[in-house]
Design a protein around this motif. Structure first.
Motif, PDB file in Angstrom:
ATOM      1  N   ARG A 106      15.327   0.909  18.078  1.00  0.00           N
ATOM      2  CA  ARG A 106      16.753   0.858  17.620  1.00  0.00           C
ATOM      3  C   ARG A 106      16.765   1.037  16.408  1.00  0.00           C
ATOM      4  NH1 ARG A 106      17.016  -4.321  21.471  1.00  0.00           N
ATOM      5  NH2 ARG A 106      15.232  -4.735  20.159  1.00  0.00           N
ATOM      6  N   MET A 132      18.101   4.151  14.378  1.00  0.00           N
ATOM      7  CA  MET A 132      19.432   4.061  14.276  1.00  0.00           C
ATOM      8  C   MET A 132      19.806   4.219  12.897  1.00  0.00           C
ATOM      9  SD  MET A 132      21.563   1.820  16.813  1.00  0.00           S
ATOM     10  CE  MET A 132      20.792   0.336  16.523  1.00  0.00           C
ATOM     11  N   ARG A 191      16.521   9.890  12.581  1.00  0.00           N
ATOM     12  CA  ARG A 191      17.557  10.064  13.914  1.00  0.00           C
ATOM     13  C   ARG A 191      17.822  11.358  13.995  1.00  0.00           C
ATOM     14  NH1 ARG A 191      22.525   7.032  11.521  1.00  0.00           N
ATOM     15  NH2 ARG A 191      23.664   8.919  11.055  1.00  0.00           N
ATOM     16  N   ILE A 204      16.754  13.536  17.647  1.00  0.00           N
ATOM     17  CA  ILE A 204      17.796  14.264  18.326  1.00  0.00           C
ATOM     18  C   ILE A 204      17.196  15.787  18.594  1.00  0.00           C
ATOM     19  CG2 ILE A 204      20.322  15.369  18.072  1.00  0.00           C
ATOM     20  CD1 ILE A 204      21.085  12.965  16.144  1.00  0.00           C
ATOM     21  N   ALA A 211      21.724   1.449  28.768  1.00  0.00           N
ATOM     22  CA  ALA A 211      22.263   0.252  27.804  1.00  0.00           C
ATOM     23  C   ALA A 211      21.361  -0.909  27.806  1.00  0.00           C
ATOM     24  CB  ALA A 211      23.450  -0.540  28.568  1.00  0.00           C
ATOM     25  N   THR A 212      21.228  -1.534  26.547  1.00  0.00           N
ATOM     26  CA  THR A 212      22.091  -1.201  25.490  1.00  0.00           C
ATOM     27  C   THR A 212      21.205  -0.027  24.379  1.00  0.00           C
ATOM     28  OG1 THR A 212      22.725  -3.387  25.512  1.00  0.00           O
ATOM     29  CG2 THR A 212      23.609  -2.021  23.784  1.00  0.00           C
ATOM     30  N   ALA A 213      19.978  -0.091  24.336  1.00  0.00           N
ATOM     31  CA  ALA A 213      19.367   0.457  23.450  1.00  0.00           C
ATOM     32  C   ALA A 213      19.248   2.022  23.428  1.00  0.00           C
ATOM     33  CB  ALA A 213      17.568   0.064  23.608  1.00  0.00           C
ATOM     34  N   ILE A 267      21.910   3.886  24.373  1.00  0.00           N
ATOM     35  CA  ILE A 267      23.474   4.455  24.175  1.00  0.00           C
ATOM     36  C   ILE A 267      23.216   5.351  22.994  1.00  0.00           C
ATOM     37  CG2 ILE A 267      25.608   3.889  23.925  1.00  0.00           C
ATOM     38  CD1 ILE A 267      25.398   1.501  25.520  1.00  0.00           C
ATOM     39  N   PRO A 268      22.964   4.836  21.756  1.00  0.00           N
ATOM     40  CA  PRO A 268      23.145   5.705  20.638  1.00  0.00           C
ATOM     41  C   PRO A 268      22.397   6.990  20.595  1.00  0.00           C
ATOM     42  CG  PRO A 268      22.278   3.487  19.836  1.00  0.00           C
ATOM     43  CD  PRO A 268      22.245   3.514  21.196  1.00  0.00           C
ATOM     44  N   ALA A 282      24.220   8.975  22.864  1.00  0.00           N
ATOM     45  CA  ALA A 282      25.559   9.824  22.219  1.00  0.00           C
ATOM     46  C   ALA A 282      25.191  11.118  21.175  1.00  0.00           C
ATOM     47  CB  ALA A 282      26.090   8.801  21.639  1.00  0.00           C
ATOM     48  N   TRP A 283      23.946  10.781  20.644  1.00  0.00           N
ATOM     49  CA  TRP A 283      23.772  12.020  19.560  1.00  0.00           C
ATOM     50  C   TRP A 283      23.199  13.147  20.471  1.00  0.00           C
ATOM     51  CZ3 TRP A 283      21.156   7.471  16.788  1.00  0.00           C
ATOM     52  CH2 TRP A 283      21.969   6.870  16.111  1.00  0.00           C
ATOM     53  N   ALA A 325      24.143  13.943  23.605  1.00  0.00           N
ATOM     54  CA  ALA A 325      25.158  14.478  24.414  1.00  0.00           C
ATOM     55  C   ALA A 325      26.074  15.366  23.351  1.00  0.00           C
ATOM     56  CB  ALA A 325      26.056  13.440  24.818  1.00  0.00           C
ATOM     57  N   GLU A 326      26.400  14.933  22.231  1.00  0.00           N
ATOM     58  CA  GLU A 326      27.113  15.658  21.225  1.00  0.00           C
ATOM     59  C   GLU A 326      26.482  16.884  20.622  1.00  0.00           C
ATOM     60  OE1 GLU A 326      29.999  15.213  20.485  1.00  0.00           O
ATOM     61  OE2 GLU A 326      30.446  16.601  18.780  1.00  0.00           O
ATOM     62  N   TYR A 342      26.969   5.873  30.143  1.00  0.00           N
ATOM     63  CA  TYR A 342      25.966   4.889  30.015  1.00  0.00           C
ATOM     64  C   TYR A 342      25.965   3.911  31.290  1.00  0.00           C
ATOM     65  CZ  TYR A 342      29.010   1.295  27.816  1.00  0.00           C
ATOM     66  OH  TYR A 342      30.210   0.274  27.652  1.00  0.00           O
TER      67      TYR A 342
END
Lengths: 209, 209
Positions: free
Chosen positions: B38, B41, B47, B51, B72-74, B76-77, B80-81, B83-84, B92
């Motif tokens: 984590r 991040m 990061r 990615i 979830a939770t670790a 998720i960030p 997100a990156w 997916a974008e 999630y």
């Protein structure tokens, strides 16, 4: 911008309005609106506009930001996108400490003196944002404010932020959303009035259902 | 790539090696390694390389992907990156259902028939990845595989993935990390052997501490 995002939230049913057949919130209260902004994750065009909306808010209100904090769990994806767009470090704040380990509320690394914007999906009574802001301050960083996708615009929320002198900004809000719902022909003028009366007194409104 | 990312993880102490003074994991087991991916991040350059690492893995092994799921939770960030970066929808998967509401494990919207890659921060015994993959399947989507930053490379993890015929790929792994730690002069050849003996038999190793 608040009009465009309100339209997005209605189009993908991130926000649903049912003044004639209320939702029951997890608090037990009845309400004519239900919001799940997490579904915006699944719509790349919508989330891109949200990222740009967050960046605009932050550049306008908190240009001195040095780090982004997401509220767990719903605020984390948007915090990640905003942090990446701005090229800033990111952390997230747990709602409660892990059962094992360091007992820290913050995951990732904050530097002392960091100037932090807290990213939130939704402002209702402000509890989750205020909890996150306190955790960031206890870690030795400054909180510039909270940036959220949407607020119900409830007096209780405003009072809670005022009481701890915490600034907040939102991309769109209840009033813009209800206005857009009327423009889109999704609710009648009468239903609009029901929604506005809920916003003025959500507890009294619930008791009358 | 696995060498570069192993170096990053050591540099920012996302992974720590202490063969002579073991960590106690939340399971109670002693281990010579502790991993908190984590913290990546909070390092925009690290990061970004992660990615790109995830995108390379996915383009190579799961090019037909249509949606990204974070654990979830670790997870998720990073989900997100990724997916974008790929312009894909994201969801999630909760570790357990919410106490209130729909009792769904999945937040966001999956379409039936979606071809999903699960994004994970760390593979240990595989439990969290396998839980997420099951939830995605139960929602009517296909799981192409799991992509993770790092794996301890434990037999128990490999066996768990094999048992449910779930593919997984990682950006870097225990062997690459230990090799890099030797190259960086952070551990001795003797400590390297201690680490490798832990990987072969983590429970026996713990009992001898």
């Amino acid at each position: 911008m608040n009009k465009q995002i309100a339209n997005h939230l209605l189009s993908i049913e991130a926000v649903s309005l049912k003044p004639e057949a209320p939702f029951t919130w997890s608090s037990g209260l009845k309400a004519p609106i239900y919001c799940d902004n997490r579904v915006t994750m699944s719509y790349p065009d919508v989330r891109r506009d949200l990222i740009l909306g967050f960046v605009k808010l932050i550049n306008t209100h908190y240009p001195e930001v040095t780090a982004i904090a997401g509220t767990a769990t719903a605020g984390i994806p948007h915090a990640a996108w905003v942090a990446e767009e701005l090229g800033l470090p990111m952390v997230y704040v747990r709602s409660k400490p892990k059962e094992h380990g360091k007992k820290s509320l913050i995951e990732g690394r904050l530097k002392k003196g960091d100037r932090v914007v807290v990213i939130e999906d939704l402002i209702s009574t402000g509890g989750s944002s205020i909890h996150a802001a306190k955790a960031v301050k206890e870690a030795g960083a400054h909180v510039l404010g909270v940036a959220a996708i949407f607020t119900y615009g409830l007096a209780k929320g405003k009072e809670a932020f005022d009481a701890c002198e915490l600034d907040y900004q939102t991309i769109t809000d209840f009033k813009a959303l209800v206005t857009e719902a009327v423009n889109r022909g999704e609710i009648t003028a009468n239903e609009q009035n029901l929604l506005l009366s809920w916003q003025q007194d959500p507890i009294g409104w619930s008791q009358q259902q």
